[in-house]
Design a protein around this motif. Structure first.
Motif, PDB file in Angstrom:
ATOM      1  N   ALA A 198      -0.537  10.458 -11.922  1.00 45.87           N
ATOM      2  CA  ALA A 198      -0.547   9.677 -10.681  1.00 45.87           C
ATOM      3  C   ALA A 198      -1.269   8.353 -10.893  1.00 45.87           C
ATOM      4  O   ALA A 198      -0.782   7.295 -10.478  1.00 45.87           O
ATOM      5  N   ALA A 236       0.462   4.608 -10.703  1.00 48.69           N
ATOM      6  CA  ALA A 236      -0.075   3.706  -9.682  1.00 48.69           C
ATOM      7  C   ALA A 236      -0.675   2.449 -10.316  1.00 48.69           C
ATOM      8  O   ALA A 236      -0.475   1.339  -9.807  1.00 48.69           O
ATOM      9  N   GLY A 257       0.817  -1.217   0.000  1.00 47.29           N
ATOM     10  CA  GLY A 257       0.000   0.000   0.000  1.00 47.29           C
ATOM     11  C   GLY A 257       0.846   1.261   0.000  1.00 47.29           C
ATOM     12  O   GLY A 257       0.572   2.206  -0.752  1.00 47.29           O
ATOM     13  N   GLY A 258       1.873   1.271   0.838  1.00 49.18           N
ATOM     14  CA  GLY A 258       2.766   2.429   0.877  1.00 49.18           C
ATOM     15  C   GLY A 258       3.481   2.636  -0.453  1.00 49.18           C
ATOM     16  O   GLY A 258       3.640   3.766  -0.917  1.00 49.18           O
ATOM     17  N   SER A 259       3.901   1.540  -1.067  1.00 48.91           N
ATOM     18  CA  SER A 259       4.566   1.645  -2.368  1.00 48.91           C
ATOM     19  C   SER A 259       3.646   2.242  -3.414  1.00 48.91           C
ATOM     20  O   SER A 259       4.071   3.077  -4.220  1.00 48.91           O
ATOM     21  N   LEU A 260       2.377   1.839  -3.407  1.00 52.43           N
ATOM     22  CA  LEU A 260       1.423   2.405  -4.366  1.00 52.43           C
ATOM     23  C   LEU A 260       1.196   3.896  -4.117  1.00 52.43           C
ATOM     24  O   LEU A 260       1.093   4.682  -5.061  1.00 52.43           O
ATOM     25  N   ILE A 261       1.126   4.262  -2.851  1.00 50.28           N
ATOM     26  CA  ILE A 261       0.977   5.690  -2.525  1.00 50.28           C
ATOM     27  C   ILE A 261       2.184   6.473  -3.009  1.00 50.28           C
ATOM     28  O   ILE A 261       2.054   7.528  -3.641  1.00 50.28           O
ATOM     29  N   PHE A 262       3.390   5.951  -2.736  1.00 50.59           N
ATOM     30  CA  PHE A 262       4.603   6.638  -3.174  1.00 50.59           C
ATOM     31  C   PHE A 262       4.693   6.691  -4.696  1.00 50.59           C
ATOM     32  O   PHE A 262       5.118   7.701  -5.261  1.00 50.59           O
ATOM     33  N   ALA A 299       2.142   6.804  -6.775  1.00 50.44           N
ATOM     34  CA  ALA A 299       1.181   7.824  -7.205  1.00 50.44           C
ATOM     35  C   ALA A 299       1.742   9.227  -6.973  1.00 50.44           C
ATOM     36  O   ALA A 299       1.592  10.113  -7.835  1.00 50.44           O
ATOM     37  N   LEU A 300       2.373   9.435  -5.828  1.00 54.60           N
ATOM     38  CA  LEU A 300       2.969  10.747  -5.552  1.00 54.60           C
ATOM     39  C   LEU A 300       4.081  11.080  -6.546  1.00 54.60           C
ATOM     40  O   LEU A 300       4.163  12.212  -7.035  1.00 54.60           O
TER      41      LEU A 300
END
Length: 90
Positions: free
Chosen positions: A65, A69, A40-45, A47-48
């Motif tokens: 983004a 993602a 989840g964190g990797s997907l957020i990063f 997207a950012l």
């Protein structure tokens, strides 16, 4: 005009930061939450980083983004499927 040295330096820096962020999550998460927190964190990063790249490149931020993602999620899913097929996960 192209600036290959600056482009290479920027690429190396963003790649290093992008790789370090999930590693930090892996170090601070509870053991039982390793996969969901890091994925989840990797997907957020991702997207950012996609949003940032789109902004710098003058493209639509949400599209950039979402694109990064989506492809990141697809790559993670394929990797998990291959790992499962060869018995190294789940």
């Amino acid at each position: 005009s192209a600036r290959p040295v600056q482009a290479a330096a920027a690429s190396a820096l963003t790649f290093s930061v992008g790789a370090a962020l999930p590693l930090v999550l892996a170090l601070v998460r509870p053991e039982r939450l390793m996969i969901p927190v890091v994925a989840g964190g990797s997907l957020i990063f991702l997207a950012l980083m996609g949003a940032l790249a789109a902004r710098v490149g003058g493209a639509r931020v949400m599209l950039g983004a979402g694109r990064v993602a989506f492809w990141g999620a697809l790559a993670m899913a394929v990797t998990a499927a291959v790992g499962r097929a060869f018995g190294s996960w789940g």
